[in-house]
Scaffold this motif. Structure first.
Motif, short mmCIF file in Angstrom:
data_model
loop_
_atom_site.label_atom_id
_atom_site.label_comp_id
_atom_site.label_asym_id
_atom_site.label_seq_id
_atom_site.Cartn_x
_atom_site.Cartn_y
_atom_site.Cartn_z
N MET A 1 12.88 17.32 -6.69
CA MET A 1 11.59 16.90 -6.28
C MET A 1 10.61 17.79 -6.82
N ALA A 2 9.93 17.00 -7.77
CA ALA A 2 8.95 17.87 -8.73
C ALA A 2 7.75 18.24 -7.76
N SER A 3 7.14 19.40 -8.00
CA SER A 3 5.80 19.94 -7.30
C SER A 3 4.72 19.12 -7.57
N HIS A 4 4.76 18.47 -8.81
CA HIS A 4 3.57 17.75 -9.15
C HIS A 4 3.46 16.24 -8.63
N SER A 5 4.53 16.04 -7.83
CA SER A 5 4.50 14.56 -7.29
C SER A 5 3.28 14.32 -6.47
N PRO A 6 2.76 12.92 -6.48
CA PRO A 6 1.45 12.52 -6.04
C PRO A 6 1.32 12.64 -4.48
N ALA A 7 0.33 12.73 -3.81
CA ALA A 7 0.04 12.61 -2.41
C ALA A 7 0.35 11.01 -1.88
N LEU A 8 1.01 10.96 -0.84
CA LEU A 8 1.43 9.46 -0.63
C LEU A 8 0.64 9.04 0.55
N LEU A 9 0.18 9.76 1.22
CA LEU A 9 -0.62 9.66 2.26
C LEU A 9 -2.23 10.07 2.12
N THR A 10 -2.99 9.50 3.01
CA THR A 10 -4.31 9.74 3.25
C THR A 10 -4.47 11.05 4.03
N THR A 11 -5.61 11.56 4.09
CA THR A 11 -5.75 12.77 4.81
C THR A 11 -5.69 12.41 6.28
N ALA A 12 -6.24 11.24 6.76
CA ALA A 12 -6.03 10.85 8.22
C ALA A 12 -4.59 10.79 8.41
N GLN A 13 -3.84 10.00 7.61
CA GLN A 13 -2.33 9.85 7.92
C GLN A 13 -1.69 11.05 7.94
N ARG A 14 -1.99 11.96 7.22
CA ARG A 14 -1.16 13.40 7.25
C ARG A 14 -1.56 14.06 8.54
N ALA A 15 -2.75 13.77 8.80
CA ALA A 15 -3.23 14.69 10.23
C ALA A 15 -2.35 14.01 11.27
N LEU A 16 -2.37 12.71 11.29
CA LEU A 16 -1.69 11.83 12.51
C LEU A 16 -0.37 12.47 12.80
N LEU A 17 0.50 12.38 11.44
CA LEU A 17 1.71 12.72 11.62
C LEU A 17 2.25 13.92 11.80
N SER A 18 1.04 15.06 11.85
CA SER A 18 1.30 16.44 11.81
C SER A 18 0.95 16.87 13.39
N ARG A 19 0.71 16.00 14.05
CA ARG A 19 0.35 16.18 15.60
C ARG A 19 1.07 15.05 16.34
#
Length: 278
Positions: A1-19
């Protein structure tokens, strides 16, 4: 899995899944955070009430959302109260838990050893990728795939890594799924059919605009418009060209939702960008 892979989620989605959500339904609190007699026996090995409550909360967080307590920004009051009530400990005792960070990690190590929780490896990552690949082949949307990856990790008692790590994993699965779908769609095409499909994207340099030669695919996409004789003749001509291609039917193994997604995506592409796609 390459480090240049694009972000798949929005900032809000990422925050929601991290809590842990503040509005977790009561049925989910009961489902994820009900302590068994065996859990209580393990928790009771710790003498101070604050430590018993802290161990219980750590165990519950590993079960859902699957993260360590130290990686979560907070524990919702309703969840803390539900856990504390089962131990007959005041929820306020949790405030002093973690005053010694070393104690938290010692408790985490004890839970991991007793319940079998562990940090994931790349071998685990491949197993998770294989497990969610059929879903990725049926549906390319990122959020459901990330949620499926989280569930696979929880089922294996693997501590969830950071959300960006899971995004890279899912991105890799999506690439594999896309290639497999492409192979599935093109495997039965003859060389002649492939050449004729490619020819639909070729622009004739000397063709006037709004004609079949200007861009065959654009011309094939044109709707009949008014029911005039000329429009009817053009529609019959379009249908004849498509019938003459004699394309194979859609593979039975291609999920209906996936080919509908592909159809919607293709409808938004203009012919010119399609020429440069791999």
């Amino acid at each position: 899995m390459a480090s240049h892979s694009p972000a798949l989620l929005t900032t809000a989605q990422r925050a929601l899944l991290s809590r842990l959500p503040d509005d977790l339904p009561d049925r989910d609190i009961a489902r994820f955070y009900t302590l068994t007699p065996a859990d209580r026996a393990f928790i009771a090995q710790h003498r101070r009430s604050v430590n018993r409550l802290g161990v219980a909360v750590q165990l519950c967080m590993l079960r859902y959302p699957g993260r360590t307590l130290m990686s979560l920004p907070d524990v919702p009051v309703r969840v803390l109260r539900a856990i504390a009530q089962q131990l007959d400990i005041a929820p306020a005792a949790f405030v002093s838990y973690g005053a010694r960070r070393t104690t938290c990690y010692e408790h985490l190590d004890a839970i991991k050893a007793h319940y079998g929780y562990r940090t994931w490896t790349w071998q685990d990552a491949r197993a998770v990728m294989r497990a969610i690949l059929p879903q990725a082949q049926a549906n390319a949307q990122s959020l459901p795939l990330i949620e499926a990856a989280h569930q696979q990790l929880r089922d294996r008692r693997l501590i969830l890594p950071g959300i960006t790590v899971v995004e890279r994993l899912v991105w890799g699965v999506q690439r594999v799924a896309t290639r497999s779908v492409e192979r599935l769609l093109t495997r039965d095409l003859t060389v002649d059919q492939q050449a004729r499909l490619d020819a639909l994207l070729v622009v004739a340099a000397d063709a006037p605009r709004s004609t079949r030669g200007s861009m065959p695919l654009t011309w094939l996409r044109e709707e009949p418009g008014d029911p005039a004789p000329a429009a009817l003749l053009r529609l019959l001509d379009q249908l004849a060209i498509l019938a003459d291609l004699a394309l194979p039917p859609l593979p039975a193994t291609l999920h209906r939702s996936r080919w509908r997604q592909l159809a919607r995506q293709g409808a938004h592409y203009r012919p010119q960008p399609l020429r440069v796609l791999d």
